[in-house]
Enzyme design. Structure first.
Site: not given
Ligand SMILES: Cc1cc2nc3c(=O)[nH]c(=O)nc-3n(C[C@H](O)[C@H](O)[C@H](O)COP(=O)(O)OP(=O)(O)OC[C@H]3O[C@@H](n4cnc5c(N)ncnc54)[C@H](O)[C@@H]3O)c2cc1C
Length: 391
Positions: A136-137, A140, A257, A348, A372, A376
């Site tokens: 949701e806003p 997270g 994961r 490059g 997911e 961190q």
């Protein structure tokens, strides 16, 4: 741990390679150049269903797998996830099927719910999608903070809230919405609800602009006094203890994961191959520093694959794999980013021009560190398990 790949998996990997080269890579480039998700009626999806894609792992109401159903070990599915993401990770996610919430429904759904919601995916008549809406806003990484509410109303439930960045939401037959019965009670009060397409109150779909992985849609939507029947509460009224809703959502991410990690290894390999081909074609391999960087990259990508397969091997034996799943994701996502950076640097100006695959991979790969559970957050999980941080 057995390292040999069995003959059937080898065959499926070859099929995946051929499909990836012929269909996935072109579809991914097409959507990236148009900066829009592949439309629902794109021929790619019809072809994917024709070749047996988009199906559920649920065996059907008889409980017997259909004749053409194939049991895939977690390790084999990770090898396939790596190969398919090598060709295009955005298209891999865009593929039809019951997607992320399938694990939840298999673990906690009633027989009636499996039949109703997974049944259409047993032998799909057309490309069909489903999705899982957690983010949701304002929630997270801290999924316990979700504010979408579910209020009992007679023989049903009323949902109110907003979700964002949900994969495939506007095209899904149903969305498994994570909501809270009481925001004051945190994660203990969370449950999941099936919200079918067309339910009044479900709307305001807005496809987000993304820097990469454009082949699949990431969509925000709202629930405004959206009424679903009691039968749409995952697991039913008595489905598990009070913590089951949150725990089951977390189980989905634990299962997901290693898949994200395998995807990242595949994307890292793709970037590495682009870098190596360029270095060969431009006589860069005679330079020690270039050779060393490529060698180091190849080595660590193989290391990430091993950690990822170990997480899968534990899952196949139904043994705890939380540390390995988090390690695999944290490691592989970071290394895949390094591989795309190496590619951009070696190529490059050719890489930086904006029409080379390496540039697309560079933009695509960042999401692997975010979805997911961010890198961190994976480190927090590992530390909790291995070092014992306070919960
Ligand atoms: C391409 C894409 C597809 C997605 N698909 C879905 C989907 O299908 N369904 C769904 O529900 N969600 C989906 N998401 C959302 C995704 O799960 C969230 O973006 C993710 O959980 C991170 O939440 P956030 O973006 O709100 O960042 P935040 O949680 O606000 O984090 C911001 C930063 O703070 C860091 N941080 C947060 N908490 C901690 C902590 N305790 N310790 C250290 N650092 C911390 C994070 O690592 C991050 O760097 C998708 C996102 C993307 C980008």
């Amino acid at each position: 741990m057995e390292f040999a790949v069995d003959p059937r998996t080898r065959e499926r990997l070859q099929e995946a390679r051929a499909w990836g080269r012929a269909a996935m890579r072109p579809a991914g480039l097409e959507s990236d150049r148009q900066a829009a998700p592949l439309p629902v009626d794109h021929p790619y999806f019809a072809k994917a269903v024709e070749r047996g894609g988009g199906r559920t792992r649920w065996p059907g109401p008889s409980g017997r797998p259909s004749a053409d159903a194939e049991r895939t070990s977690v390790v084999a599915s990770l090898l396939l996830a790596e190969e398919l993401a090598y060709w295009d990770r955005g298209v891999f996610v865009a593929d039809p099927g019951p997607g992320l919430p399938e694990t939840n429904v298999l673990a906690l759904g009633t027989e009636e719910q499996k039949e109703r919601f997974l049944g259409p995916f047993v032998a799909p008549d057309r490309p069909r999608w489903a999705c899982f809406a957690m983010t949701e806003p304002g929630a997270g990484s801290d999924a316990a903070a979700i504010a979408t509410t579910a209020r009992r109303d007679g023989d049903g439930w009323i949902l109110n809230g907003a979700k964002c960045f949900i994969g495939g939401a506007s095209r899904s037959d149903w969305i498994l919405v994570q909501a809270t019965l009481d925001p004051a009670k945190g994660r203990a009060a969370q449950r999941a609800f099936f919200v079918e397409r067309g339910t009044p109150g479900l709307g305001d779909f807005k496809i987000e602009k993304k820097m990469g992985l454009r082949a699949y849609e990431s969509t925000s939507f709202t629930l405004r006094d959206c009424r679903v029947s009691a039968a749409n509460l995952l697991g039913g009224e008595t489905g598990g203890d009070s913590r089951a809703g949150f725990k089951t959502a977390m189980r989905t991410f634990n299962a997901g994961r290693p898949v994200i990690a395998a995807n990242a290894v595949g994307m890292g390999r793709a970037a590495f191959d682009e870098a190596l081909a360029f270095a060969r074609a431009h006589d860069l391999l005679c330079r020690d520093r270039v050779r060393d960087r490529l060698e180091a990259m190849a080595r660590v990508l193989r290391m990430a694959r091993l950690v990822c397969l170990r997480a899968g091997w534990l899952a196949d034996r139904e043994r705890p794999n939380i540390v390995e799943a988090s390690m695999a994701k944290a490691l592989a996502a970071g290394l895949a980013q390094q591989a795309t950076t190496l590619g951009i640097e070696l190529l490059g100006t050719v890489g930086a021009r904006g029409d080379h695959l390496i540039e697309k991979l560079y933009r695509d790969v960042k999401a692997m560190d975010i979805v997911e559970g961010t890198g961190q957050v994976q480190r927090v999980i590992i530390a909790r398990q291995l070092v014992g941080l306070p919960r």
